[in-house]
Design a protein around this motif. Structure first.
Motif, PDB file in Angstrom:
ATOM      1  N   LEU A   1       0.821  -1.208   0.000  1.00  0.00           N
ATOM      2  CA  LEU A   1       0.000   0.000   0.000  1.00  0.00           C
ATOM      3  C   LEU A   1       0.861   1.267   0.000  1.00  0.00           C
ATOM      4  O   LEU A   1       0.501   2.260  -0.642  1.00  0.00           O
ATOM      5  N   GLU A   2       1.979   1.245   0.685  1.00  0.00           N
ATOM      6  CA  GLU A   2       2.877   2.401   0.655  1.00  0.00           C
ATOM      7  C   GLU A   2       3.430   2.625  -0.751  1.00  0.00           C
ATOM      8  O   GLU A   2       3.545   3.754  -1.206  1.00  0.00           O
ATOM      9  N   ILE A   3       3.766   1.537  -1.438  1.00  0.00           N
ATOM     10  CA  ILE A   3       4.252   1.650  -2.818  1.00  0.00           C
ATOM     11  C   ILE A   3       3.150   2.222  -3.710  1.00  0.00           C
ATOM     12  O   ILE A   3       3.393   3.126  -4.512  1.00  0.00           O
ATOM     13  N   LEU A   4       1.912   1.706  -3.554  1.00  0.00           N
ATOM     14  CA  LEU A   4       0.791   2.228  -4.344  1.00  0.00           C
ATOM     15  C   LEU A   4       0.574   3.713  -4.077  1.00  0.00           C
ATOM     16  O   LEU A   4       0.293   4.486  -4.998  1.00  0.00           O
ATOM     17  N   LYS A   5       0.706   4.115  -2.843  1.00  0.00           N
ATOM     18  CA  LYS A   5       0.537   5.522  -2.483  1.00  0.00           C
ATOM     19  C   LYS A   5       1.628   6.365  -3.137  1.00  0.00           C
ATOM     20  O   LYS A   5       1.348   7.423  -3.705  1.00  0.00           O
ATOM     21  N   ASP A   6       2.869   5.903  -3.058  1.00  0.00           N
ATOM     22  CA  ASP A   6       3.994   6.665  -3.602  1.00  0.00           C
ATOM     23  C   ASP A   6       3.919   6.836  -5.116  1.00  0.00           C
ATOM     24  O   ASP A   6       4.348   7.862  -5.641  1.00  0.00           O
ATOM     25  N   ILE A   7       3.396   5.852  -5.834  1.00  0.00           N
ATOM     26  CA  ILE A   7       3.342   5.972  -7.297  1.00  0.00           C
ATOM     27  C   ILE A   7       2.005   6.544  -7.792  1.00  0.00           C
ATOM     28  O   ILE A   7       1.799   6.643  -8.992  1.00  0.00           O
ATOM     29  N   GLY A   8       1.126   6.921  -6.866  1.00  0.00           N
ATOM     30  CA  GLY A   8      -0.095   7.623  -7.235  1.00  0.00           C
ATOM     31  C   GLY A   8      -1.293   6.754  -7.555  1.00  0.00           C
ATOM     32  O   GLY A   8      -2.330   7.263  -7.998  1.00  0.00           O
ATOM     33  N   ILE A   9      -1.191   5.465  -7.345  1.00  0.00           N
ATOM     34  CA  ILE A   9      -2.327   4.580  -7.665  1.00  0.00           C
ATOM     35  C   ILE A   9      -3.477   4.790  -6.684  1.00  0.00           C
ATOM     36  O   ILE A   9      -4.637   4.686  -7.067  1.00  0.00           O
ATOM     37  N   ILE A  10      -3.150   5.100  -5.438  1.00  0.00           N
ATOM     38  CA  ILE A  10      -4.208   5.332  -4.445  1.00  0.00           C
ATOM     39  C   ILE A  10      -5.078   6.506  -4.886  1.00  0.00           C
ATOM     40  O   ILE A  10      -6.309   6.468  -4.748  1.00  0.00           O
ATOM     41  N   ASP A  11      -4.469   7.543  -5.451  1.00  0.00           N
ATOM     42  CA  ASP A  11      -5.248   8.691  -5.942  1.00  0.00           C
ATOM     43  C   ASP A  11      -6.196   8.269  -7.066  1.00  0.00           C
ATOM     44  O   ASP A  11      -7.330   8.725  -7.134  1.00  0.00           O
ATOM     45  N   ARG A  12      -5.724   7.404  -7.929  1.00  0.00           N
ATOM     46  CA  ARG A  12      -6.580   6.914  -9.018  1.00  0.00           C
ATOM     47  C   ARG A  12      -7.728   6.070  -8.471  1.00  0.00           C
ATOM     48  O   ARG A  12      -8.844   6.127  -8.977  1.00  0.00           O
ATOM     49  N   ILE A  13      -7.435   5.299  -7.448  1.00  0.00           N
ATOM     50  CA  ILE A  13      -8.483   4.494  -6.818  1.00  0.00           C
ATOM     51  C   ILE A  13      -9.532   5.408  -6.195  1.00  0.00           C
ATOM     52  O   ILE A  13     -10.737   5.145  -6.285  1.00  0.00           O
ATOM     53  N   ALA A  14      -9.085   6.492  -5.590  1.00  0.00           N
ATOM     54  CA  ALA A  14     -10.026   7.455  -5.002  1.00  0.00           C
ATOM     55  C   ALA A  14     -10.938   8.038  -6.084  1.00  0.00           C
ATOM     56  O   ALA A  14     -12.127   8.264  -5.838  1.00  0.00           O
ATOM     57  N   GLU A  15     -10.384   8.262  -7.261  1.00  0.00           N
ATOM     58  CA  GLU A  15     -11.205   8.736  -8.383  1.00  0.00           C
ATOM     59  C   GLU A  15     -12.292   7.720  -8.726  1.00  0.00           C
ATOM     60  O   GLU A  15     -13.417   8.082  -9.037  1.00  0.00           O
ATOM     61  N   LEU A  16     -11.926   6.448  -8.658  1.00  0.00           N
ATOM     62  CA  LEU A  16     -12.913   5.400  -8.930  1.00  0.00           C
ATOM     63  C   LEU A  16     -14.026   5.399  -7.880  1.00  0.00           C
ATOM     64  O   LEU A  16     -15.155   5.017  -8.169  1.00  0.00           O
ATOM     65  N   PHE A  17     -13.693   5.812  -6.667  1.00  0.00           N
ATOM     66  CA  PHE A  17     -14.673   5.850  -5.586  1.00  0.00           C
ATOM     67  C   PHE A  17     -15.576   7.078  -5.660  1.00  0.00           C
ATOM     68  O   PHE A  17     -16.559   7.160  -4.925  1.00  0.00           O
ATOM     69  N   SER A  18     -15.250   8.031  -6.518  1.00  0.00           N
ATOM     70  CA  SER A  18     -16.042   9.264  -6.556  1.00  0.00           C
ATOM     71  C   SER A  18     -17.524   9.031  -6.851  1.00  0.00           C
ATOM     72  O   SER A  18     -18.362   9.701  -6.251  1.00  0.00           O
TER      73      SER A  18
END
Length: 154
Positions: free
Chosen positions: A33-50
């Motif tokens: 999860l830290e790796i996903l956060k660092d490369i910006g995937i978590i932000d993309r996932i948040a977009e999916l949750f919009s």
């Protein structure tokens, strides 16, 4: 006395075994999860949750702390919620609704993996938690909307 020491030894060794099992599951998940956060995937996932947060009448930016809390847990999610509330000026309603959702569905992957490791049906646990979270949050969002409307009508 010998009987008590045997029980304590068995409890201690059993606890170590449980901690080892939990560490084997949790540490890789946290690193991933830290790796996903660092490369910006978590932000993309948040977009999916919009679309989900819009169902509850929340701002799009509420999706990020919601995703973090659902994936990682309330402890880390709380820090993200505090940061997001200041960064994005999230209204109190959004903060409450994120919290309500996380009450039922925090750290879903980690908790499900741990519970499944001891023999429970992980899919059933995961499904029930997500459905309960969605229903609780939806009911709370309608309550907030009704409360806001009543305040306007006064």
């Amino acid at each position: 006395m010998f009987f008590i020491s045997k029980i304590l030894k068995e409890a201690f060794l059993g606890s170590l075994s449980s901690v080892k099992q939990i560490a084997i599951i949790v540490i890789p998940i946290m690193m991933f999860l830290e790796i996903l956060k660092d490369i910006g995937i978590i932000d993309r996932i948040a977009e999916l949750f919009s679309p989900l947060v819009r169902v509850y009448g929340m701002k799009k930016e509420s999706g990020f702390p919601l995703v973090i809390g659902v994936i990682i847990g309330i402890s880390y999610g709380a820090g993200v919620i505090f940061r997001a509330s200041k960064e994005f000026s999230l209204p109190k309603k959004d903060l409450y609704l994120v919290t309500y959702f996380l009450i039922c569905a925090h750290a879903i992957f980690e908790d499900t993996a741990i519970i499944a490791a001891i023999g429970a049906n992980g899919f059933l646990i995961l499904s029930v938690r997500l459905i309960a979270a969605a229903l609780l949050t939806y009911a709370a969002s309608k309550w907030f909307d009704k409360k806001a409307q009543n305040e306007v009508n006064l």
